[in-house]
Design a protein around this motif. Sequence first.
Motif, PDB file in Angstrom:
ATOM      1  N   ARG A  72       0.827  -1.215   0.000  1.00  0.00           N
ATOM      2  CA  ARG A  72       0.000   0.000   0.000  1.00  0.00           C
ATOM      3  C   ARG A  72       0.860   1.265   0.000  1.00  0.00           C
ATOM      4  O   ARG A  72       0.527   2.243  -0.674  1.00  0.00           O
ATOM      5  CB  ARG A  72      -0.938   0.012   1.198  1.00  0.00           C
ATOM      6  N   LEU A  73       1.954   1.249   0.736  1.00  0.00           N
ATOM      7  CA  LEU A  73       2.858   2.406   0.729  1.00  0.00           C
ATOM      8  C   LEU A  73       3.436   2.635  -0.663  1.00  0.00           C
ATOM      9  O   LEU A  73       3.517   3.783  -1.135  1.00  0.00           O
ATOM     10  CB  LEU A  73       3.987   2.207   1.744  1.00  0.00           C
ATOM     11  N   THR A 121       3.581   5.724  -6.061  1.00  0.00           N
ATOM     12  CA  THR A 121       3.797   5.657  -7.507  1.00  0.00           C
ATOM     13  C   THR A 121       2.853   6.600  -8.256  1.00  0.00           C
ATOM     14  O   THR A 121       1.758   6.920  -7.787  1.00  0.00           O
ATOM     15  CB  THR A 121       3.625   4.217  -8.035  1.00  0.00           C
ATOM     16  N   ASP A 122       3.304   7.029  -9.417  1.00  0.00           N
ATOM     17  CA  ASP A 122       2.487   7.880 -10.282  1.00  0.00           C
ATOM     18  C   ASP A 122       1.725   7.059 -11.329  1.00  0.00           C
ATOM     19  O   ASP A 122       0.827   7.579 -11.984  1.00  0.00           O
ATOM     20  CB  ASP A 122       3.375   8.895 -11.013  1.00  0.00           C
ATOM     21  N   ASP A 123       2.086   5.811 -11.474  1.00  0.00           N
ATOM     22  CA  ASP A 123       1.455   4.935 -12.463  1.00  0.00           C
ATOM     23  C   ASP A 123       0.158   4.356 -11.879  1.00  0.00           C
ATOM     24  O   ASP A 123       0.199   3.569 -10.925  1.00  0.00           O
ATOM     25  CB  ASP A 123       2.424   3.816 -12.839  1.00  0.00           C
ATOM     26  N   PRO A 124      -0.991   4.714 -12.432  1.00  0.00           N
ATOM     27  CA  PRO A 124      -2.259   4.233 -11.855  1.00  0.00           C
ATOM     28  C   PRO A 124      -2.440   2.724 -11.985  1.00  0.00           C
ATOM     29  O   PRO A 124      -3.058   2.107 -11.110  1.00  0.00           O
ATOM     30  CB  PRO A 124      -3.331   4.993 -12.638  1.00  0.00           C
ATOM     31  N   PHE A 125      -1.903   2.124 -13.041  1.00  0.00           N
ATOM     32  CA  PHE A 125      -2.050   0.679 -13.221  1.00  0.00           C
ATOM     33  C   PHE A 125      -1.188  -0.093 -12.220  1.00  0.00           C
ATOM     34  O   PHE A 125      -1.629  -1.101 -11.666  1.00  0.00           O
ATOM     35  CB  PHE A 125      -1.708   0.278 -14.655  1.00  0.00           C
ATOM     36  N   LEU A 126       0.015   0.398 -11.985  1.00  0.00           N
ATOM     37  CA  LEU A 126       0.886  -0.215 -10.979  1.00  0.00           C
ATOM     38  C   LEU A 126       0.276  -0.075  -9.593  1.00  0.00           C
ATOM     39  O   LEU A 126       0.280  -1.023  -8.803  1.00  0.00           O
ATOM     40  CB  LEU A 126       2.279   0.419 -11.010  1.00  0.00           C
ATOM     41  N   ALA A 127      -0.287   1.092  -9.306  1.00  0.00           N
ATOM     42  CA  ALA A 127      -0.924   1.314  -8.006  1.00  0.00           C
ATOM     43  C   ALA A 127      -2.083   0.339  -7.799  1.00  0.00           C
ATOM     44  O   ALA A 127      -2.242  -0.226  -6.711  1.00  0.00           O
ATOM     45  CB  ALA A 127      -1.413   2.754  -7.897  1.00  0.00           C
ATOM     46  N   LEU A 128      -2.858   0.119  -8.850  1.00  0.00           N
ATOM     47  CA  LEU A 128      -3.979  -0.820  -8.756  1.00  0.00           C
ATOM     48  C   LEU A 128      -3.488  -2.228  -8.462  1.00  0.00           C
ATOM     49  O   LEU A 128      -4.024  -2.921  -7.584  1.00  0.00           O
ATOM     50  CB  LEU A 128      -4.789  -0.799 -10.053  1.00  0.00           C
ATOM     51  N   LEU A 159      -0.685  -3.131  -7.075  1.00  0.00           N
ATOM     52  CA  LEU A 159      -0.123  -3.194  -5.723  1.00  0.00           C
ATOM     53  C   LEU A 159      -1.238  -3.258  -4.683  1.00  0.00           C
ATOM     54  O   LEU A 159      -1.125  -3.982  -3.688  1.00  0.00           O
ATOM     55  CB  LEU A 159       0.783  -1.990  -5.466  1.00  0.00           C
ATOM     56  N   ARG A 160      -2.307  -2.513  -4.894  1.00  0.00           N
ATOM     57  CA  ARG A 160      -3.427  -2.570  -3.945  1.00  0.00           C
ATOM     58  C   ARG A 160      -4.118  -3.924  -3.978  1.00  0.00           C
ATOM     59  O   ARG A 160      -4.555  -4.433  -2.946  1.00  0.00           O
ATOM     60  CB  ARG A 160      -4.409  -1.444  -4.233  1.00  0.00           C
ATOM     61  N   GLU A 161      -4.218  -4.518  -5.171  1.00  0.00           N
ATOM     62  CA  GLU A 161      -4.791  -5.866  -5.276  1.00  0.00           C
ATOM     63  C   GLU A 161      -3.916  -6.873  -4.528  1.00  0.00           C
ATOM     64  O   GLU A 161      -4.433  -7.750  -3.828  1.00  0.00           O
ATOM     65  CB  GLU A 161      -4.912  -6.277  -6.736  1.00  0.00           C
ATOM     66  N   ALA A 162      -2.618  -6.725  -4.649  1.00  0.00           N
ATOM     67  CA  ALA A 162      -1.701  -7.611  -3.926  1.00  0.00           C
ATOM     68  C   ALA A 162      -1.850  -7.407  -2.421  1.00  0.00           C
ATOM     69  O   ALA A 162      -1.827  -8.377  -1.652  1.00  0.00           O
ATOM     70  CB  ALA A 162      -0.268  -7.351  -4.359  1.00  0.00           C
ATOM     71  N   ALA A 163      -2.025  -6.166  -1.997  1.00  0.00           N
ATOM     72  CA  ALA A 163      -2.196  -5.875  -0.575  1.00  0.00           C
ATOM     73  C   ALA A 163      -3.444  -6.558  -0.025  1.00  0.00           C
ATOM     74  O   ALA A 163      -3.419  -7.120   1.076  1.00  0.00           O
ATOM     75  CB  ALA A 163      -2.261  -4.363  -0.344  1.00  0.00           C
ATOM     76  N   VAL A 164      -4.503  -6.531  -0.790  1.00  0.00           N
ATOM     77  CA  VAL A 164      -5.750  -7.183  -0.355  1.00  0.00           C
ATOM     78  C   VAL A 164      -5.528  -8.685  -0.196  1.00  0.00           C
ATOM     79  O   VAL A 164      -5.956  -9.293   0.790  1.00  0.00           O
ATOM     80  CB  VAL A 164      -6.897  -6.884  -1.344  1.00  0.00           C
ATOM     81  N   LYS A 165      -4.837  -9.289  -1.151  1.00  0.00           N
ATOM     82  CA  LYS A 165      -4.567 -10.726  -1.068  1.00  0.00           C
ATOM     83  C   LYS A 165      -3.704 -11.058   0.143  1.00  0.00           C
ATOM     84  O   LYS A 165      -3.937 -12.057   0.832  1.00  0.00           O
ATOM     85  CB  LYS A 165      -3.893 -11.219  -2.348  1.00  0.00           C
TER      86      LYS A 165
END
Length: 56
Positions: free
Chosen positions: A18-19, A24-31, A33-39
């Motif tokens: 999440r950090l 990051t400025d890349d919205p796809f990378l941020a998405l 990473l957030r999906e990985a955080a949820v998992k």
Amino acid sequence: MDQIRDSIYYEQLARVARLKANATDDPFLALRLREAAVKHEQKARKLKRIELEPPA
């Protein structure tokens, strides 16, 4: 005891993901990473549940 450490490990992985997503400025990378955080959070909760189960 190992499962507690494992759950803490996955909680830390989620926090770091999440950090990085926030940094990051890349919205796809941020998405992703957030999906990985949820998992990681789901895995941590699962390990905690297993640890709290009474022995059969």
